[in-house]
Design a protein around this motif. Structure first.
Motif, short mmCIF file in Angstrom:
data_model
loop_
_atom_site.label_atom_id
_atom_site.label_comp_id
_atom_site.label_asym_id
_atom_site.label_seq_id
_atom_site.Cartn_x
_atom_site.Cartn_y
_atom_site.Cartn_z
N VAL A 108 0.85 -1.19 0.00
CA VAL A 108 0.00 0.00 0.00
C VAL A 108 0.89 1.24 0.00
N LEU A 109 0.55 2.19 -0.85
CA LEU A 109 1.23 3.48 -0.88
C LEU A 109 0.40 4.45 -0.05
N ILE A 110 1.00 5.01 0.99
CA ILE A 110 0.28 5.93 1.88
C ILE A 110 0.92 7.31 1.76
N SER A 111 0.08 8.30 1.49
CA SER A 111 0.58 9.67 1.40
C SER A 111 -0.42 10.62 2.05
N THR A 112 0.01 11.83 2.32
CA THR A 112 -0.85 12.83 2.92
C THR A 112 -1.12 13.91 1.90
N SER A 113 -2.39 14.23 1.72
CA SER A 113 -2.75 15.27 0.76
C SER A 113 -2.42 16.65 1.31
N ILE A 114 -2.53 17.66 0.47
CA ILE A 114 -2.26 19.03 0.88
C ILE A 114 -3.18 19.44 2.03
N GLY A 115 -4.42 18.96 2.00
CA GLY A 115 -5.39 19.29 3.04
C GLY A 115 -5.16 18.51 4.32
N GLY A 116 -4.15 17.63 4.35
CA GLY A 116 -3.84 16.89 5.56
C GLY A 116 -4.53 15.54 5.66
N TYR A 117 -5.30 15.18 4.64
CA TYR A 117 -5.97 13.89 4.66
C TYR A 117 -5.03 12.80 4.20
N GLU A 118 -5.17 11.65 4.82
CA GLU A 118 -4.36 10.51 4.43
C GLU A 118 -4.97 9.85 3.19
N GLN A 119 -4.13 9.59 2.21
CA GLN A 119 -4.57 8.91 1.00
C GLN A 119 -3.86 7.57 0.91
N ARG A 120 -4.59 6.56 0.50
CA ARG A 120 -4.02 5.22 0.37
C ARG A 120 -4.30 4.68 -1.03
N LYS A 121 -3.29 4.04 -1.58
CA LYS A 121 -3.45 3.43 -2.90
C LYS A 121 -2.87 2.02 -2.84
N LEU A 122 -3.67 1.05 -3.24
CA LEU A 122 -3.23 -0.34 -3.27
C LEU A 122 -2.34 -0.53 -4.50
N LYS A 123 -1.09 -0.90 -4.27
CA LYS A 123 -0.15 -1.06 -5.38
C LYS A 123 -0.31 -2.41 -6.07
N SER A 124 -0.89 -3.40 -5.40
CA SER A 124 -1.10 -4.72 -5.98
C SER A 124 -2.27 -5.40 -5.30
N GLU A 125 -3.06 -6.11 -6.07
CA GLU A 125 -4.19 -6.85 -5.52
C GLU A 125 -3.72 -8.12 -4.79
#
Length: 185
Positions: free
Chosen positions: A21-38
């Protein structure tokens, strides 16, 4: 590719899994998660007992770890579970082997268990399984050594070290060490 050849005293087959999982923080401070592989990745923990008479065992593992550039490099990890035995002698150079049972193996590329490992006197060879027909397994690359019937055949996995190791501190005060490995997709 290299093979991790040190047999553990205990293997944790808890089948711990992780998803990349790629975890990053948006400009607004919200955590964003993206699944890199199923596909999940398995994690295994092998427990080792220090050989009190020598530090060579720990040095060998550390040399292997450093040669892989720590958690960066991948290698083959035998299951050491002796899943089956050769039912017939294997002659070096052949691309088929006969085993007592092939149920623990798969010929599906990318699926867990589609590598097999044969051990002879502490030396290991690994090859990818390309086909299974009954108890005859076809391998991608022929082995360099011959093996007699009754030799153990293990599953093998392409893995990397999960955690960093430090020289002279692998083993705790109880002279045991746990090393974690993560499957490489």
């Amino acid at each position: 590719m290299y093979i991790f050849k040190w047999k553990p005293i205990k293997i944790n087959w808890k089948d711990e899994t992780s998803f990349p999982v790629l975890i990053s923080t948006s400009i607004g401070g919200y955590e964003q998660r993206k699944l890199k592989s199923e596909r999940s990745r398995r994690i295994w923990t092998y427990t080792f007992k220090k050989r009190v008479e020598s530090d060579a065992f720990e040095e060998e593992i550390m040399d292997f770890y450093e040669a892989r550039k720590g958690v960066y490099g991948s290698f083959y990890l035998p299951s050491f579970m002796q899943e089956t035995k050769l039912s017939d002698d294997y002659t070096a150079g052949q691309t088929t082997i006969s085993v007592n049972s092939s149920t623990k193996f798969t010929d599906t590329k990318g699926e867990r268990g589609n590598y097999l490992c044969i051990e002879k006197s502490g030396e290991f060879e690994v090859s990818r399984i390309t086909d299974i027909s009954g108890n005859v397994i076809t391998i991608e690359t022929a082995f360099n050594n011959s093996y007699s019937s009754g030799s153990y055949v293990h599953r093998a996995y392409k893995v990397r070290f999960l955690d960093s190791l430090e020289r002279n501190s692998i083993f705790n005060v109880a002279y045991t060490a746990e090393i974690k490995f993560q499957e490489v997709l």
